[in-house]
Motif scaffolding. Structure first.
Motif, PDB file in Angstrom:
ATOM      1  N   LEU A  89      -3.627   0.821 -11.050  1.00 43.47           N
ATOM      2  CA  LEU A  89      -3.416   1.297  -9.682  1.00 43.47           C
ATOM      3  C   LEU A  89      -4.457   0.797  -8.696  1.00 43.47           C
ATOM      4  O   LEU A  89      -4.404   1.162  -7.526  1.00 43.47           O
ATOM      5  CB  LEU A  89      -3.394   2.826  -9.674  1.00 43.47           C
ATOM      6  N   LYS A  90      -5.385  -0.012  -9.147  1.00 42.42           N
ATOM      7  CA  LYS A  90      -6.416  -0.508  -8.247  1.00 42.42           C
ATOM      8  C   LYS A  90      -5.801  -1.431  -7.206  1.00 42.42           C
ATOM      9  O   LYS A  90      -4.938  -2.247  -7.495  1.00 42.42           O
ATOM     10  CB  LYS A  90      -7.484  -1.286  -9.014  1.00 42.42           C
ATOM     11  N   GLU A  91      -6.292  -1.293  -5.976  1.00 43.15           N
ATOM     12  CA  GLU A  91      -5.853  -2.194  -4.921  1.00 43.15           C
ATOM     13  C   GLU A  91      -6.811  -3.370  -4.876  1.00 43.15           C
ATOM     14  O   GLU A  91      -8.017  -3.208  -4.799  1.00 43.15           O
ATOM     15  CB  GLU A  91      -5.860  -1.472  -3.576  1.00 43.15           C
ATOM     16  N   GLU A  92      -6.254  -4.559  -4.920  1.00 45.27           N
ATOM     17  CA  GLU A  92      -7.089  -5.749  -4.872  1.00 45.27           C
ATOM     18  C   GLU A  92      -7.291  -6.220  -3.436  1.00 45.27           C
ATOM     19  O   GLU A  92      -8.151  -7.029  -3.159  1.00 45.27           O
ATOM     20  CB  GLU A  92      -6.459  -6.860  -5.706  1.00 45.27           C
ATOM     21  N   ASP A  93      -6.462  -5.715  -2.521  1.00 42.37           N
ATOM     22  CA  ASP A  93      -6.556  -6.127  -1.128  1.00 42.37           C
ATOM     23  C   ASP A  93      -7.648  -5.343  -0.418  1.00 42.37           C
ATOM     24  O   ASP A  93      -8.165  -4.347  -0.904  1.00 42.37           O
ATOM     25  CB  ASP A  93      -5.223  -5.883  -0.411  1.00 42.37           C
ATOM     26  N   ASP A  94      -7.951  -5.807   0.793  1.00 43.03           N
ATOM     27  CA  ASP A  94      -8.908  -5.080   1.614  1.00 43.03           C
ATOM     28  C   ASP A  94      -8.277  -3.774   2.079  1.00 43.03           C
ATOM     29  O   ASP A  94      -7.101  -3.738   2.447  1.00 43.03           O
ATOM     30  CB  ASP A  94      -9.299  -5.919   2.836  1.00 43.03           C
ATOM     31  N   PRO A  95      -9.027  -2.704   2.100  1.00 39.89           N
ATOM     32  CA  PRO A  95      -8.465  -1.438   2.568  1.00 39.89           C
ATOM     33  C   PRO A  95      -8.252  -1.483   4.081  1.00 39.89           C
ATOM     34  O   PRO A  95      -8.889  -2.274   4.786  1.00 39.89           O
ATOM     35  CB  PRO A  95      -9.536  -0.420   2.188  1.00 39.89           C
ATOM     36  N   PRO A  96      -7.342  -0.653   4.604  1.00 40.34           N
ATOM     37  CA  PRO A  96      -7.153  -0.624   6.051  1.00 40.34           C
ATOM     38  C   PRO A  96      -8.431  -0.171   6.758  1.00 40.34           C
ATOM     39  O   PRO A  96      -9.218   0.603   6.203  1.00 40.34           O
ATOM     40  CB  PRO A  96      -6.031   0.383   6.258  1.00 40.34           C
ATOM     41  N   GLN A  97      -8.609  -0.665   7.986  1.00 37.84           N
ATOM     42  CA  GLN A  97      -9.841  -0.367   8.717  1.00 37.84           C
ATOM     43  C   GLN A  97      -9.511   0.214  10.085  1.00 37.84           C
ATOM     44  O   GLN A  97      -8.519  -0.167  10.712  1.00 37.84           O
ATOM     45  CB  GLN A  97     -10.666  -1.641   8.905  1.00 37.84           C
ATOM     46  N   LYS A 110      -4.861  -5.624   6.781  1.00 43.64           N
ATOM     47  CA  LYS A 110      -5.525  -6.927   6.804  1.00 43.64           C
ATOM     48  C   LYS A 110      -4.742  -7.970   7.617  1.00 43.64           C
ATOM     49  O   LYS A 110      -5.287  -8.983   8.014  1.00 43.64           O
ATOM     50  CB  LYS A 110      -5.763  -7.444   5.387  1.00 43.64           C
ATOM     51  N   HIS A 111      -3.453  -7.703   7.895  1.00 41.41           N
ATOM     52  CA  HIS A 111      -2.649  -8.647   8.674  1.00 41.41           C
ATOM     53  C   HIS A 111      -2.661  -8.317  10.157  1.00 41.41           C
ATOM     54  O   HIS A 111      -1.999  -8.982  10.942  1.00 41.41           O
ATOM     55  CB  HIS A 111      -1.200  -8.647   8.169  1.00 41.41           C
ATOM     56  N   GLY A 112      -3.377  -7.280  10.552  1.00 44.24           N
ATOM     57  CA  GLY A 112      -3.475  -6.910  11.957  1.00 44.24           C
ATOM     58  C   GLY A 112      -2.347  -6.009  12.425  1.00 44.24           C
ATOM     59  O   GLY A 112      -2.147  -5.855  13.625  1.00 44.24           O
ATOM     60  N   ILE A 113      -1.613  -5.403  11.525  1.00 45.96           N
ATOM     61  CA  ILE A 113      -0.519  -4.503  11.881  1.00 45.96           C
ATOM     62  C   ILE A 113      -1.044  -3.076  11.852  1.00 45.96           C
ATOM     63  O   ILE A 113      -1.678  -2.650  10.885  1.00 45.96           O
ATOM     64  CB  ILE A 113       0.662  -4.655  10.899  1.00 45.96           C
ATOM     65  N   ARG A 114      -0.763  -2.341  12.939  1.00 45.08           N
ATOM     66  CA  ARG A 114      -1.234  -0.959  13.007  1.00 45.08           C
ATOM     67  C   ARG A 114      -0.370  -0.092  12.112  1.00 45.08           C
ATOM     68  O   ARG A 114       0.851  -0.106  12.186  1.00 45.08           O
ATOM     69  CB  ARG A 114      -1.176  -0.466  14.444  1.00 45.08           C
TER      70      ARG A 114
END
Length: 124
Positions: A89-97, A110-114
């Motif tokens: 279940l680990k996320e390899e992507d960057d978490p939302p900021q 990470k793609h700039g979508i709110r």
């Protein structure tokens, strides 16, 4: 003065009950063979019938043991998978900021979508 335990342990009582049941089944089997031979069945047929019943009993017990082993194996595999599920279940992507983006300050992926709830027509 020696002390004795008045009550037998559970395992001893279970063993005795199993032995009594086994002996009872043996007596019933012998009685049935005698009954068959008294009613005109050949001794070979009675012996074959006895062997067939014993074979069915052994096969049934073996089937139950294999089924129980399979259930235990499936449970062990399930426990192993559940214990190691955190790695799956680990996320390899960057978490939302939280940052200032095109639609104002909010939670962006990470793609700039709110991704937080936002209504552009809402007036503050």
């Amino acid at each position: 003065m020696a002390t004795s335990q008045p009550n037998a342990s559970l395992s001893r009582r279970a063993g005795r009950a199993t032995a009594r049941t086994w002996n009872w089944l043996g007596r019933q089997d012998r009685k049935f063979n005698v009954w068959l031979t008294k009613h005109g069945a050949p001794r070979g047929l009675a012996w074959t019938w006895r062997l067939g019943c014993a074979l069915v009993l052994v096969i049934t017990l073996f089937y139950a043991a294999v089924l129980a082993a399979c259930v235990i194996l499936v449970m062990l595999v399930g426990c192993f998978v559940a214990a190691n599920a955190s790695e799956l279940l680990k996320e390899e992507d960057d978490p939302p900021q939280w940052r200032q983006g095109l639609l104002g300050f909010g939670l962006y992926d990470k793609h700039g979508i709110r991704i937080d709830p936002y209504d552009p027509n809402e007036i503050d």
